[in-house]
Design an enzyme around this catalytic site. Sequence first.
Site, mmCIF file in Angstrom:
data_model
loop_
_atom_site.group_PDB
_atom_site.id
_atom_site.type_symbol
_atom_site.label_atom_id
_atom_site.label_comp_id
_atom_site.label_asym_id
_atom_site.label_seq_id
_atom_site.Cartn_x
_atom_site.Cartn_y
_atom_site.Cartn_z
ATOM 1 N N TYR A 119 0.831 -1.218 0.000
ATOM 2 C CA TYR A 119 0.000 0.000 0.000
ATOM 3 C C TYR A 119 0.866 1.270 0.000
ATOM 4 O O TYR A 119 0.599 2.227 -0.725
ATOM 5 C CB TYR A 119 -0.892 -0.067 1.239
ATOM 6 N N GLU A 183 12.207 -9.665 15.179
ATOM 7 C CA GLU A 183 11.069 -8.839 15.583
ATOM 8 C C GLU A 183 11.368 -8.003 16.827
ATOM 9 O O GLU A 183 10.722 -6.990 17.057
ATOM 10 C CB GLU A 183 9.845 -9.724 15.833
#
Length: 337
Positions: A119, A183
């Site tokens: 996006y 992460e």
Amino acid sequence: MNQRKKIINCNLTDPNKILPFQYPWARVHYKTGVANNWTPEEVPMQQDIELWNKQGTGSLTDNEKKMILWNLGFFSTAESLTANNIVLAIYRHVTNPECRQYLLRQGYEEAIHTDTFIYICDSLGLDPDEVYNMYQNTSSIKAKDDFVVAITESILDPNFKTDTVENIQKFVSDLIGYYIIMEGIFFYAGFAMMLSLLRQNRMIGIGEQFQYILRDETTHLAFGADLINTIVEENPEIWTDEFRQTIVENIQKAVKLEVAYAEDALPIGIMGLNSEIIKEYMEHIADRRLERINLQKIYNAGNPFPWMSEIVDLKKEKNFFETRVTEYQTGGNLDWD
Ligand code: MN
Ligand code: FE
């Protein structure tokens, strides 16, 4: 057969019987993930598009654009590496059903994160080949990914089984590589950079999406640490001095790679960020990660970015409909930041 060993090794438990639960913490993380649901299209990008293309007064500097591109280049592919590891490596060995339920939820969130970078690339009109090749062409990004891949690759062998002390250690190394290092450390200099920009009301759509990713990653990390700690508890023979030393050394190497990445992405220091302050932050983060998996902290660094933990607690509806970026709710110290 040792009946205590139940979170991995499916021959000891039935992976299809989720009730009664054996690990209530896995359910808590699942519920947290569901409560944090979001999608990138909910976040408008118009102001980002205008600022990205703006010339002259108030436009982004070349260094700011570089910093944004470096972070898009790293995260766009890191999300896929993480998702692939869940499906191709972790899911097969973690046979407890409520943990698998969580892994399915996490996989969905990684798809949302992957979608976020699609996006952003579409909205800003970026060259996908440029962004998606950075993990191979940009040495400070490649060094991070190569490091995680090297720690974790042995368990991708389809014949790999978690049936010996050495192999359970390899499996735990994979969990540390992805949950604690990828992460838990490699995402955090990027979070600090992108959210510093957001605090200046610049690139607020991307910033908002990074806030949601940070909040999701906080849960991924918490699940990963609980999973690691449970495997160690159930298989205490793997937790040798030598193994713990290897983990600490890998975390120290990861901190160095993350500081090198930040120096590369922020060559002159912008937005009050420079390599010294990023180093302090990464050391602070690394200490938190070590303590969360029951290892001694090693750096004793202070936290230069206390505002990062406030962001983790943001309320979705407030952020979407009312506030601008600097008005986060205060308080609520999450255990991770
Ligand atoms: Mn993610
Ligand atoms: Fe994640």
